[in-house]
Design an enzyme around this catalytic site. Sequence first.
Site, PDB file in Angstrom:
ATOM      1  N   CYS A 132       6.584   4.773   9.554  1.00 22.21           N
ATOM      2  CA  CYS A 132       6.574   3.546   7.869  1.00 22.21           C
ATOM      3  C   CYS A 132       8.090   4.050   7.801  1.00 22.21           C
ATOM      4  O   CYS A 132       9.285   3.150   7.502  1.00 22.21           O
ATOM      5  CB  CYS A 132       5.656   3.694   7.817  1.00 22.21           C
ATOM      6  SG  CYS A 132       4.729   2.302   7.460  1.00 22.21           S
ATOM      7  N   GLU A 154       1.259  -1.103  -0.523  1.00 21.27           N
ATOM      8  CA  GLU A 154      -0.150   0.129  -0.127  1.00 21.27           C
ATOM      9  C   GLU A 154       0.944   1.384   0.276  1.00 21.27           C
ATOM     10  O   GLU A 154       1.764   1.156   0.759  1.00 21.27           O
ATOM     11  CB  GLU A 154      -1.194  -0.681   1.043  1.00 21.27           C
ATOM     12  CG  GLU A 154      -1.673   0.751   1.677  1.00 21.27           C
ATOM     13  CD  GLU A 154      -2.472   1.224   0.309  1.00 21.27           C
ATOM     14  OE1 GLU A 154      -3.178   0.032  -0.761  1.00 21.27           O
ATOM     15  OE2 GLU A 154      -2.999   2.120  -0.839  1.00 21.27           O
ATOM     16  N   LYS A 191       7.720  -1.529  -2.343  1.00 17.75           N
ATOM     17  CA  LYS A 191       7.967  -1.419  -1.516  1.00 17.75           C
ATOM     18  C   LYS A 191       8.827  -0.133  -0.279  1.00 17.75           C
ATOM     19  O   LYS A 191       8.606   0.663  -0.146  1.00 17.75           O
ATOM     20  CB  LYS A 191       6.587  -2.568  -0.276  1.00 17.75           C
ATOM     21  CG  LYS A 191       6.217  -1.639   0.535  1.00 17.75           C
ATOM     22  CD  LYS A 191       5.217   0.069   0.692  1.00 17.75           C
ATOM     23  CE  LYS A 191       4.904   1.246   1.271  1.00 17.75           C
ATOM     24  NZ  LYS A 191       4.431   2.525   1.476  1.00 17.75           N
TER      25      LYS A 191
HETATM   26  P1  NAD Z   1      -2.106  -0.528  12.404  1.00 17.80           P
HETATM   27  O1  NAD Z   1      -0.933  -1.156  14.181  1.00 17.80           O
HETATM   28  O2  NAD Z   1      -2.921   0.575  12.402  1.00 17.80           O
HETATM   29  O3  NAD Z   1      -3.262  -1.665  11.941  1.00 17.80           O
HETATM   30  C1  NAD Z   1      -2.149  -2.994  12.595  1.00 17.80           C
HETATM   31  C2  NAD Z   1      -4.308  -4.090  13.620  1.00 17.80           C
HETATM   32  O4  NAD Z   1      -3.805  -5.316  12.936  1.00 17.80           O
HETATM   33  C3  NAD Z   1      -4.353  -3.934  14.463  1.00 17.80           C
HETATM   34  O5  NAD Z   1      -5.330  -3.216  15.173  1.00 17.80           O
HETATM   35  C4  NAD Z   1      -3.781  -4.805  15.129  1.00 17.80           C
HETATM   36  O6  NAD Z   1      -4.695  -5.511  16.086  1.00 17.80           O
HETATM   37  C5  NAD Z   1      -4.376  -5.721  14.214  1.00 17.80           C
HETATM   38  N1  NAD Z   1      -3.872  -7.423  14.126  1.00 17.80           N
HETATM   39  C6  NAD Z   1      -2.547  -7.296  14.635  1.00 17.80           C
HETATM   40  N2  NAD Z   1      -2.665  -8.827  14.086  1.00 17.80           N
HETATM   41  C7  NAD Z   1      -3.988  -9.525  14.384  1.00 17.80           C
HETATM   42  C8  NAD Z   1      -4.593 -10.747  13.931  1.00 17.80           C
HETATM   43  N3  NAD Z   1      -3.446 -11.944  13.954  1.00 17.80           N
HETATM   44  N4  NAD Z   1      -5.761 -11.108  13.354  1.00 17.80           N
HETATM   45  C9  NAD Z   1      -5.905 -10.084  13.297  1.00 17.80           C
HETATM   46  N5  NAD Z   1      -5.883  -8.415  13.233  1.00 17.80           N
HETATM   47  C10 NAD Z   1      -4.744  -9.113  13.969  1.00 17.80           C
HETATM   48  O7  NAD Z   1      -1.145  -0.720  11.231  1.00 17.80           O
HETATM   49  P2  NAD Z   1      -0.699   0.360   9.440  1.00 17.80           P
HETATM   50  O8  NAD Z   1      -1.306   1.519  10.687  1.00 17.80           O
HETATM   51  O9  NAD Z   1      -2.363  -0.126   9.247  1.00 17.80           O
HETATM   52  O10 NAD Z   1       0.260  -0.793   8.935  1.00 17.80           O
HETATM   53  C11 NAD Z   1      -0.265  -2.492   8.583  1.00 17.80           C
HETATM   54  C12 NAD Z   1       0.942  -2.528   7.745  1.00 17.80           C
HETATM   55  O11 NAD Z   1       0.608  -1.284   6.225  1.00 17.80           O
HETATM   56  C13 NAD Z   1       2.200  -1.979   8.479  1.00 17.80           C
HETATM   57  O12 NAD Z   1       3.037  -3.075   8.077  1.00 17.80           O
HETATM   58  C14 NAD Z   1       2.305  -0.960   7.449  1.00 17.80           C
HETATM   59  O13 NAD Z   1       4.398  -0.428   7.606  1.00 17.80           O
HETATM   60  C15 NAD Z   1       1.721  -0.990   6.152  1.00 17.80           C
HETATM   61  N6  NAD Z   1       1.600  -0.156   5.321  1.00 17.80           N
HETATM   62  C16 NAD Z   1       1.329   1.044   7.425  1.00 17.80           C
HETATM   63  C17 NAD Z   1       1.062   2.866   6.343  1.00 17.80           C
HETATM   64  C18 NAD Z   1       0.489   3.692   6.677  1.00 17.80           C
HETATM   65  O14 NAD Z   1      -0.327   4.890   6.118  1.00 17.80           O
HETATM   66  N7  NAD Z   1       0.241   3.520   8.188  1.00 17.80           N
HETATM   67  C19 NAD Z   1       1.219   3.029   5.066  1.00 17.80           C
HETATM   68  C20 NAD Z   1       1.617   2.410   3.929  1.00 17.80           C
HETATM   69  C21 NAD Z   1       1.841   0.929   4.427  1.00 17.80           C
HETATM   70  C1  UGA Z   2       4.322   7.620   3.504  1.00 18.74           C
HETATM   71  C2  UGA Z   2       4.563   7.659   1.898  1.00 18.74           C
HETATM   72  O1  UGA Z   2       4.782   9.069   2.003  1.00 18.74           O
HETATM   73  C3  UGA Z   2       3.038   6.656   1.517  1.00 18.74           C
HETATM   74  O2  UGA Z   2       4.007   6.591   0.312  1.00 18.74           O
HETATM   75  C4  UGA Z   2       3.652   5.289   2.604  1.00 18.74           C
HETATM   76  O3  UGA Z   2       3.040   4.347   1.649  1.00 18.74           O
HETATM   77  C5  UGA Z   2       3.637   5.603   3.810  1.00 18.74           C
HETATM   78  O4  UGA Z   2       4.483   6.715   3.896  1.00 18.74           O
HETATM   79  C6  UGA Z   2       3.815   4.363   4.980  1.00 18.74           C
HETATM   80  O5  UGA Z   2       4.385   3.436   4.193  1.00 18.74           O
HETATM   81  O6  UGA Z   2       3.620   4.067   5.475  1.00 18.74           O
HETATM   82  P1  UGA Z   2       3.136   8.599   5.647  1.00 18.74           P
HETATM   83  O7  UGA Z   2       4.114   8.350   6.559  1.00 18.74           O
HETATM   84  O8  UGA Z   2       1.597   8.534   5.943  1.00 18.74           O
HETATM   85  O9  UGA Z   2       3.125   7.925   3.678  1.00 18.74           O
HETATM   86  O10 UGA Z   2       2.914  10.499   5.331  1.00 18.74           O
HETATM   87  P2  UGA Z   2       4.064  11.326   4.264  1.00 18.74           P
HETATM   88  O11 UGA Z   2       3.405  12.704   3.251  1.00 18.74           O
HETATM   89  O12 UGA Z   2       5.127  10.611   3.515  1.00 18.74           O
HETATM   90  O13 UGA Z   2       5.239  12.280   5.409  1.00 18.74           O
HETATM   91  C7  UGA Z   2       5.712  11.465   6.331  1.00 18.74           C
HETATM   92  C8  UGA Z   2       6.866  12.275   7.305  1.00 18.74           C
HETATM   93  O14 UGA Z   2       7.644  13.353   6.416  1.00 18.74           O
HETATM   94  C9  UGA Z   2       5.651  13.788   7.824  1.00 18.74           C
HETATM   95  O15 UGA Z   2       6.348  14.303   9.015  1.00 18.74           O
HETATM   96  C10 UGA Z   2       5.990  14.596   6.859  1.00 18.74           C
HETATM   97  O16 UGA Z   2       5.484  15.573   7.322  1.00 18.74           O
HETATM   98  C11 UGA Z   2       7.115  14.760   6.715  1.00 18.74           C
HETATM   99  N1  UGA Z   2       7.781  15.305   5.409  1.00 18.74           N
HETATM  100  C12 UGA Z   2       7.253  15.244   3.937  1.00 18.74           C
HETATM  101  C13 UGA Z   2       8.813  16.279   5.284  1.00 18.74           C
HETATM  102  O17 UGA Z   2       9.039  16.765   5.918  1.00 18.74           O
HETATM  103  N2  UGA Z   2       8.796  16.941   3.931  1.00 18.74           N
HETATM  104  C14 UGA Z   2       8.407  16.662   2.769  1.00 18.74           C
HETATM  105  O18 UGA Z   2       8.091  17.415   2.073  1.00 18.74           O
HETATM  106  C15 UGA Z   2       7.988  15.781   3.173  1.00 18.74           C
END
Ligand code: NAD
Ligand code: UGA
Length: 460
Positions: free
Chosen positions: A272, A157, A216
């Site tokens: 992340c 994602e 990713k």
């Molecule tokens: P999160 O902690 O918000 O959510 C994960 C959820 O999974 C929790 O609610 C937890 O209770 C649940 N869970 C864990 N083990 C489980 C199980 N065995 N059965 C059912 N539920 C279970 O995490 P997130 O921010 O959604 O991130 C999830 C993944 O996506 C991570 O690998 C992260 O790196 C990736 N990711 C996150 C973002 C972001 O913006 N947060 C963006 C891209 C990718």
């Molecule tokens: C980031 C990536 O942008 C997503 O593509 C990815 O899916 C996600 O991580 C993930 O894997 O979790 P996110 O962390 O939600 O997304 O937000 P960003 O907009 O990337 O910002 C990350 C941090 O960098 C923030 O603290 C933001 O303020 C900072 N940032 C961003 C800067 O300091 N300068 C910039 O120019 C851009």
Amino acid sequence: MAICCIGAGYVGGPTCAVIAHKCPDIKVTIVDINQQRIDAWNSQNIPIYEPGLEEIVFAQRGKNLFFSTDVDGTILEADLIFVSVNTPTKKGGIGAGFAADLAYVEAATRNIAKIAKSHKIVIEKSTVPCRTAESMRKILDANSRPGVTFDILSNPEFLAEGTAIKDLLHPDRVLIGHLDTESGKRAQEALTSVYAHWVPKERIVTTRLWSSELTKLAANAMLAQRISSINSLSAICEATGADVDEVAYACGLDSRIGPKFLKASVGFGGSCFQKDILNLVYLSQSLHLPEVAEYWNQVVIMNEYQKRRFAEQVVRELFNTITNKKIAIFGFAFKKDTGDTRESAAITLIQYFLKENANIRVYDPKVPESQMRYDLVVDGGVDQAHYNKFVTVHDSAYAAAEGCDAVVVVTEWDEFKTLDYTKIYEKMNKPACVFDGRLILPLNKLKDIGFKTICIGKSL
Ligand code: NAD
Ligand code: UGA
């Protein structure tokens, strides 16, 4: 078709809500072991603040979008299963501090193997190290009932928090990694058919599994690297009189460089960037590529340096002592338009200021006091009594700034740009300082009001 998403977090929730919204013919159920989180998804007060999300959840919930703790029952009836659980950095054991903790992915995978009675397409949505799908496949094959088969896909994602719905509705690309087998291709086509409800075909990119997994980590590392690059230049700007916004703008006009992700800041946060780079560093070390590991590790080192540099500047400008001074912190979330505080620069800065015995007065439009307390005390090692004595949380920027010696802008919330700074100035101790860690304020106007203004990447 029925979809199950394991993990109702920042990724599982928005991603599958959008799938339900765009695919009325598909039943989407998002499951989690966290009862409280599921209850919140089923309430009027959903657990994640994300512009546009609430509207979609309220429109689809109970029609083709469901939130449940019945993990087993939902797996049983699903054709496609997204694994969207957390993959935090390991805190102990082998690879502590770098490697991803895959315990949640493995537990979810074992559960699928145990429950499934028919063919399932298992989709790795969590961000994982390269070749995790291979381990998942082995676990599925070794633990399943006779005759039950699985396909594994990688579908990382790329949404960013604060713009998740926009990113999901109009993705730059959807990436699907699959095995180069007949069954792998069929699975890829099944998932492609879901996204094809709204994503143009040319934006759905298919690759081999390992490439998708590595892409990713690579994408996050490259994005974070741009921020560390501009932040490193911000230090040079301050020392030379160059202006980091001008440098970023002029560099970004080169179409090979482009303008995005060049905003200097107090340092990147979020759940992340750091985690995924450390994961890449660990992968490189495991592959005996120390120079590669060192190269990426430097992105994190530069980010830590930027936070420390900014905190030290605050102390220096306040006559080298902030003991018992009042500092208003504007923003606690790691970026605007989210209530998420994971790895927020605000946590590091406040920890630093508390060590100097400063009084901290925080305001954030979306982060509740309970979350700040959790981040600083439970997770952040700040003594409970010290927190109680030195930290107060306020319901407006004006209230937080009252009686303060300095305002420190940590999150780039739009509302901070348009505050009445004359009103704020009048109620502050003099000399009143503003530290703009996000380069969002009209500092010349603030100077005219009487503020001493300091910001990243410019000597004003
Ligand atoms: P999160 O902690 O918000 O959510 C994960 C959820 O999974 C929790 O609610 C937890 O209770 C649940 N869970 C864990 N083990 C489980 C199980 N065995 N059965 C059912 N539920 C279970 O995490 P997130 O921010 O959604 O991130 C999830 C993944 O996506 C991570 O690998 C992260 O790196 C990736 N990711 C996150 C973002 C972001 O913006 N947060 C963006 C891209 C990718
Ligand atoms: C980031 C990536 O942008 C997503 O593509 C990815 O899916 C996600 O991580 C993930 O894997 O979790 P996110 O962390 O939600 O997304 O937000 P960003 O907009 O990337 O910002 C990350 C941090 O960098 C923030 O603290 C933001 O303020 C900072 N940032 C961003 C800067 O300091 N300068 C910039 O120019 C851009």
